[in-house]
Enzyme design. Structure first.
Site, PDB file in Angstrom:
ATOM      1  N   HIS A   1      23.462  59.016   8.332  1.00 29.35           N
ATOM      2  CA  HIS A   1      21.884  59.228   7.810  1.00 29.35           C
ATOM      3  C   HIS A   1      20.853  58.840   9.145  1.00 29.35           C
ATOM      4  O   HIS A   1      20.496  59.612  10.001  1.00 29.35           O
ATOM      5  CB  HIS A   1      21.197  58.592   7.263  1.00 29.35           C
ATOM      6  CG  HIS A   1      21.608  59.022   5.294  1.00 29.35           C
ATOM      7  ND1 HIS A   1      22.775  60.445   5.465  1.00 29.35           N
ATOM      8  CD2 HIS A   1      22.326  58.702   4.657  1.00 29.35           C
ATOM      9  CE1 HIS A   1      23.224  60.583   4.767  1.00 29.35           C
ATOM     10  NE2 HIS A   1      22.855  59.881   3.262  1.00 29.35           N
ATOM     11  N   ASP A   6      26.863  64.821 -11.175  1.00 29.07           N
ATOM     12  CA  ASP A   6      25.401  63.898 -10.921  1.00 29.07           C
ATOM     13  C   ASP A   6      25.003  64.489  -9.956  1.00 29.07           C
ATOM     14  O   ASP A   6      23.562  64.962 -10.285  1.00 29.07           O
ATOM     15  CB  ASP A   6      25.808  62.754 -10.770  1.00 29.07           C
ATOM     16  CG  ASP A   6      26.030  61.250 -11.934  1.00 29.07           C
ATOM     17  OD1 ASP A   6      25.739  62.052 -12.812  1.00 29.07           O
ATOM     18  OD2 ASP A   6      26.380  59.858 -10.968  1.00 29.07           O
ATOM     19  N   LYS A  34      15.482  66.082   4.762  1.00 26.24           N
ATOM     20  CA  LYS A  34      14.596  65.398   4.408  1.00 26.24           C
ATOM     21  C   LYS A  34      13.049  65.764   5.373  1.00 26.24           C
ATOM     22  O   LYS A  34      13.163  66.183   5.974  1.00 26.24           O
ATOM     23  CB  LYS A  34      14.076  63.692   4.220  1.00 26.24           C
ATOM     24  CG  LYS A  34      15.701  63.180   3.990  1.00 26.24           C
ATOM     25  CD  LYS A  34      15.030  61.739   2.478  1.00 26.24           C
ATOM     26  CE  LYS A  34      16.366  61.515   2.369  1.00 26.24           C
ATOM     27  NZ  LYS A  34      15.621  61.208   0.397  1.00 26.24           N
ATOM     28  N   LYS A  90      29.816  64.141   2.102  1.00 26.81           N
ATOM     29  CA  LYS A  90      30.363  62.859   2.747  1.00 26.81           C
ATOM     30  C   LYS A  90      30.604  62.708   1.569  1.00 26.81           C
ATOM     31  O   LYS A  90      30.070  62.888   0.176  1.00 26.81           O
ATOM     32  CB  LYS A  90      29.046  61.956   3.333  1.00 26.81           C
ATOM     33  CG  LYS A  90      27.984  61.751   2.340  1.00 26.81           C
ATOM     34  CD  LYS A  90      27.115  60.505   3.359  1.00 26.81           C
ATOM     35  CE  LYS A  90      26.268  59.660   2.518  1.00 26.81           C
ATOM     36  NZ  LYS A  90      26.794  58.706   2.152  1.00 26.81           N
ATOM     37  N   LYS A 110      21.007  47.128   1.017  1.00 23.16           N
ATOM     38  CA  LYS A 110      20.777  47.308  -0.545  1.00 23.16           C
ATOM     39  C   LYS A 110      20.099  45.783  -1.115  1.00 23.16           C
ATOM     40  O   LYS A 110      20.199  44.909  -0.714  1.00 23.16           O
ATOM     41  CB  LYS A 110      22.559  47.287  -0.872  1.00 23.16           C
ATOM     42  CG  LYS A 110      22.780  48.389  -0.725  1.00 23.16           C
ATOM     43  CD  LYS A 110      22.969  49.616  -2.000  1.00 23.16           C
ATOM     44  CE  LYS A 110      23.976  51.067  -1.337  1.00 23.16           C
ATOM     45  NZ  LYS A 110      22.800  52.310  -2.038  1.00 23.16           N
ATOM     46  N   THR A 123      28.724  70.398 -12.922  1.00 21.54           N
ATOM     47  CA  THR A 123      28.501  69.353 -14.125  1.00 21.54           C
ATOM     48  C   THR A 123      28.568  67.906 -13.509  1.00 21.54           C
ATOM     49  O   THR A 123      27.830  67.348 -14.706  1.00 21.54           O
ATOM     50  CB  THR A 123      29.200  70.134 -15.146  1.00 21.54           C
ATOM     51  OG1 THR A 123      31.010  69.462 -14.575  1.00 21.54           O
ATOM     52  CG2 THR A 123      29.479  70.778 -15.995  1.00 21.54           C
ATOM     53  N   LYS A 175      23.650  67.104 -10.729  1.00 17.47           N
ATOM     54  CA  LYS A 175      22.469  67.667 -12.597  1.00 17.47           C
ATOM     55  C   LYS A 175      21.497  67.516 -11.583  1.00 17.47           C
ATOM     56  O   LYS A 175      20.800  67.618 -11.689  1.00 17.47           O
ATOM     57  CB  LYS A 175      23.130  66.867 -13.337  1.00 17.47           C
ATOM     58  CG  LYS A 175      23.944  67.610 -14.638  1.00 17.47           C
ATOM     59  CD  LYS A 175      23.981  66.035 -15.369  1.00 17.47           C
ATOM     60  CE  LYS A 175      24.957  65.174 -15.358  1.00 17.47           C
ATOM     61  NZ  LYS A 175      25.963  64.253 -16.141  1.00 17.47           N
TER      62      LYS A 175
HETATM   63  C1  BG6 Z   1      23.614  58.299  -0.192  1.00 16.06           C
HETATM   64  C2  BG6 Z   1      24.036  56.582   0.328  1.00 16.06           C
HETATM   65  O1  BG6 Z   1      24.157  59.131   1.242  1.00 16.06           O
HETATM   66  O2  BG6 Z   1      21.633  57.552   0.310  1.00 16.06           O
HETATM   67  C3  BG6 Z   1      23.757  56.035  -0.576  1.00 16.06           C
HETATM   68  O3  BG6 Z   1      25.353  57.082  -0.482  1.00 16.06           O
HETATM   69  C4  BG6 Z   1      22.003  55.388  -0.805  1.00 16.06           C
HETATM   70  O4  BG6 Z   1      24.112  54.355  -0.849  1.00 16.06           O
HETATM   71  C5  BG6 Z   1      21.678  56.759  -0.464  1.00 16.06           C
HETATM   72  O5  BG6 Z   1      21.266  55.301  -1.744  1.00 16.06           O
HETATM   73  C6  BG6 Z   1      19.997  57.119   0.443  1.00 16.06           C
HETATM   74  O6  BG6 Z   1      19.689  58.152  -0.343  1.00 16.06           O
HETATM   75  P1  BG6 Z   1      18.062  58.452  -0.344  1.00 16.06           P
HETATM   76  O7  BG6 Z   1      17.685  60.096  -0.369  1.00 16.06           O
HETATM   77  O8  BG6 Z   1      17.635  57.958  -1.595  1.00 16.06           O
HETATM   78  O9  BG6 Z   1      17.563  57.961   0.348  1.00 16.06           O
END
Ligand code: BG6
Length: 802
Positions: free
Chosen positions: A278, A47, A219, A185, A371, A45, A50
């Site tokens: 990533h 985030d 992706k 993670k 960010k 349930t 969902k």
């Molecule tokens: C997550 C990070 O792993 O990846 C976030 O914790 C980030 O901070 C997100 O916003 C970005 O993922 P995407 O799929 O929106 O590029």
């Protein structure tokens, strides 16, 4: 509280059997018995569930049911059954079907999926036992063979150990069926914590049972990197290397900030949140050697790991960091911090990475994320060198032929002006081949990307866009381990990033206003292994206790220390001064004697000096310089602990010192380390006597240890403090204990000795040594007194202004 077991009503059984029969019919063609897969979504349930996971499971069901498998989906959480069921039902209601599916068919499929999905509370050991019983009962009742079970941990890491213990003790499938646990993670905070977590999980699960998710590997553009490289081997084979690649940029820009999740973000910051995972994953896919068979998970994982082994260690100067201006305020508000609190957590970072192997040596890989930037976009861009000169004027250039246009290959991960995943290849590179699941795309007219109009590229996008989690769920189902992070890969990545994270822990990030207003504030440049902001730090953006003093605000202080000249300044200034002095000494020596003999110490203090010499001293007479070691650890020269390695990494590989002018200490002879019988010390002494006139170095660079040691001459160890020997074997109180060192008598023959002392850790010893007399047995540094040469102390204010 006991979990409510599955309450299989007769109607539900009927429905399940009908669904299974339908699926079975499809399977009859293949003439094999249906195999059942149970998927347990923990945190059903939450985030992530969902937003992505339920939709991904539905897609998996659409793709796989009827292809020889039947499913049951168990949504689980700590929430009580009734409330949990309601929450889950809401999410399931909003599931969507692929665009091309007829609404009636969609409704049917959704209905069947809902029938197979149940919520259950999983809290206690008994709950897990009950879950196991239910799965077994279901299998038996429907006469199904169990293929396996997937447990998806969409829960915070602190909950991992308990869940893992329960699964291991009561939810393992029977013999012949597989168990796959899926982990999200963060996988630790640094190398140490990642190791701890990995050890803990390793006590419950086999390596092949664990699927650590990095959603970037799902992706579509990222998942296409290896297949693309494979399918276009012919064109890429000659291009994919340092001779042709100018640089690689791996970028993930975001417009959102960290509001609402500062409790997580404050602990992690952008490097841990995005770069360590990533962007590093994308880097390995671009840089790895391509296995002959890219479908072999084992080969892919092995080759990825080899990239980590070739990564050059990061220095503080490899990165720039920033923080959007309102971040600290958000942290104060969300985490109830006092008004005086200012966070040092970076929300923006750019890092320069080098890969020291034959393919990539010298090619800058730039990893950047932040960010509150001006746009949301992600890509890996491979920019190729262009050495062509076109004679015809530009109006005659055609995109497909002109070698003078930029040549680049871009794996466009998503968003940005293009708005979708894509692969772009400059038309003057080659016409790529992509699988049929990718189609040629057209963008909005007039669109320019990476400096060229879209029409200058062969541009492809996926026929059907798929969310990363849905792609990964399919890979988990098919056991494609190469799309996940193995323990080895994880630890290698943390091993790479942790030293940088530690070195930046107290560095104040540059503040930026956010969005378009950032202007050029975060632009950065790189050269000779270092990366720096293009613009000087402007006035502080928020009122603080006044601007921090810059090194240039201070005069270089000249005074005496132990009766000898002392140069003191802030560290940057001090290093510049020392580097200038060394260059001046070198130039003089070469002018007078035709050569310059320089003996250098190891350790951390000289690193900045080496970098300075490597990057900012173009007039240095390297071709006539002989480099000697002041001391060495008894480890192979290739060992990262060896002083020679430090010299190699920070200086030698950037300058051109003739091979025969480099004199590493012979600590490794006859495949033994510092064995007395091998006479390594005597060999080095003979080499010095033979090449250095009067065994008198032009310059010896020393350091001073917190215990008063210098070179590898330690207190309470009589070796090397006097006598005839020029080079000695000594014993250090810290590991590795065995050392080789120039002796004090040899050091004191030098024409000049410079002692470099930096950092707060040296304050006490600096104060103490200023007072003591000549007592080399207690403080070997006090025995440094060149007979006819000059001694100069270089101390930074941290070490000296105590
Ligand atoms: C997550 C990070 O792993 O990846 C976030 O914790 C980030 O901070 C997100 O916003 C970005 O993922 P995407 O799929 O929106 O590029």
């Amino acid at each position: 509280m006991l979990a409510e077991p599955f309450n299989w009503q007769p109607g539900m059984w009927k429905m399940l059997i009908v669904v299974m029969c339908v699926a079975l019919l499809g399977c009859l063609q293949a003439q094999e018995l249906q195999e059942h897969v149970s998927i347990i979504l923990l945190g059903a349930t939450g985030d992530l569930a969902k937003k992505y996971l339920w939709q991904g499971l539905f897609q998996l069901y659409l793709d796989e049911a009827g292809r020889g498998h039947s499913f049951s989906f168990h949504g689980a959480a700590l929430t009580a059954p009734k409330q949990g069921q309601e929450l889950m039902a809401k999410t399931l209601e909003s599931l969507s079907c692929p665009k091309d599916m007829a609404p009636s068919h969609c409704a049917e499929e959704k209905d069947q999926f809902l029938q197979l999905s149940r919520y259950r509370q999983l809290k206690t050991a008994e709950d897990y036992q009950a879950l196991n019983k239910d799965i077994e009962a279901q299998l038996q009742h429907a006469g199904l063979r169990e293929a396996g079970r997937i447990f998806y941990f969409s829960v915070p890491p602190f909950a991992y150990a308990d869940i893992a213990r329960n699964i291991n003790s009561s939810c393992r499938p029977g013999p012949g069926a597989w168990l796959r646990v899926v982990l999200e993670k963060p996988f630790g905070h640094d190398h140490f914590s990642a190791q701890q977590l990995a050890t803990e999980l390793g006590s419950f699960f086999q390596e092949e049972e664990m699927y650590r998710v990095d959603h970037y590997l799902g992706k579509q553009a990222v998942a296409q990197i290896l297949p693309f490289r494979d399918q276009n081997r012919k064109a890429l084979d000659s291009l994919w290397n340092r001779h042709h690649v100018e640089r690689v940029e791996i970028i993930m820009k975001e417009t959102v900030d960290a509001e609402g999740r500062t409790s997580f973000y404050e602990e992690y910051g952008v490097i841990r949140d995005v770069l360590q995972n990533h962007l590093t994953e994308v880097l390995t896919l671009v840089a790895m050697e391509l296995p002959l068979n890219v479908s072999s998970a084992e080969a892919v994982l092995r080759h990825k790991l080899q990239v980590f082994q070739a990564l050059r260690g990061l220095q503080r100067g490899s990165a720039v960091v920033g923080q959007y201006q309102s971040y600290s305020e958000q942290v104060r508000r969300e985490l109830q911090k006092p008004d005086s609190f200012h966070s040092l957590t970076p929300t923006f970072a750019a890092v320069l990475v080098h890969i020291d192997n034959l393919r990539w040596e010298g090619v800058p890989f730039i990893l950047m994320s932040g960010k509150a930037l001006d746009e949301r976009v992600g890509y890996a861009r491979i920019l190729f060198k262009n050495q062509a000169c076109c004679v015809q004027s530009e109006k005659h250039w055609a995109a497909a032929q002109s070698q003078c246009l930029p040549r680049q290959l871009i794996f466009h991960i998503g968003h940005g002006d293009l708005g979708s995943p894509a692969v772009l290849v400059s038309r003057n590179l080659f016409r790529p081949s992509l699988p049929s699941s990718w189609k040629e795309m057209e963008g909005p007219p007039g669109l320019r990307l990476f400096g060229s109009p879209l029409s200058d590229y062969y541009a492809y996008s996926p026929v059907q866009e798929r969310d990363a989690h849905s792609v990964l769920l399919s890979h988990i189902f098919h056991g494609r381990k190469d799309s996940f992070i193995t323990t080895e890969n994880l630890l290698a990545s943390w091993g790479f990033w942790t030293p940088l994270l530690e070195s930046l822990a107290h560095k104040a990030p540059r503040l930026y206003p956010g969005g378009a207003e950032n202007g050029r504030l975060l632009d950065f440049e790189f050269s000779s292994g270092r990366l720096f902001f293009s613009q000087q730090q402007p006035e502080q953006l928020v009122p603080g206790p006044g601007p921090a003093p810059m090194p240039s605000d201070f005069q270089v202080l000249r005074a005496k220390y132990r009766e000898s000249p002392l140069v003191s300044a802030w560290s940057e200034e001090l290093i510049s001064k020392l580097a200038n002095d060394i260059e001046a000494t070198a130039v003089r020596a070469v002018r007078r004697f035709g050569q310059f003999h320089l003996a250098l110490s190891g350790g951390s203090s000289p690193v900045a000096l080496f970098q300075q010499l490597a990057t900012a001293h173009y007039g240095f007479p390297w071709a006539h310089t002989h480099l000697w070691l002041v001391d060495e650890r008894c480890v192979p020269l290739s060992d990262p602990e060896s002083n020679f390695q430090g010299l190699q990494a920070h200086l030698l590989q950037h300058v051109r010192v003739p091979y025969y002018n480099i004199h590493p200490m012979p600590v490794h002879l006859q495949q033994r380390l510092c064995a007395e019988e091998d006479q390594g010390a005597q060999i080095y002494a003979r080499e010095i006597s033979a090449l250095v006139a009067n065994s008198s170095f032009d310059l010896v660079l020393l350091g001073m240890g917190a215990d008063g040691h210098t070179a590898s001459l330690f207190p309470q160890s009589p070796t090397g403090l006097d006598g005839e020997q020029l080079v000695v074997l000594t014993t250090s109180p810290s590991q590795p204990h065995r050392r080789m060192s120039l002796s004090l008598p040899l050091i004191n023959r030098a024409k000049k000795v410079a002692v470099l002392v930096m950092g707060r850790m040296k304050r006490e010893i600096t104060a103490l040594v200023s007072r003591v007399g000549y007592e080399p047995k207690k403080w070997p540094i006090s025995g440094v007194l060149p007979h006819s040469g000059q001694l100069v102390w270089y101390m930074d204010y941290d070490a000296f202004l105590a």
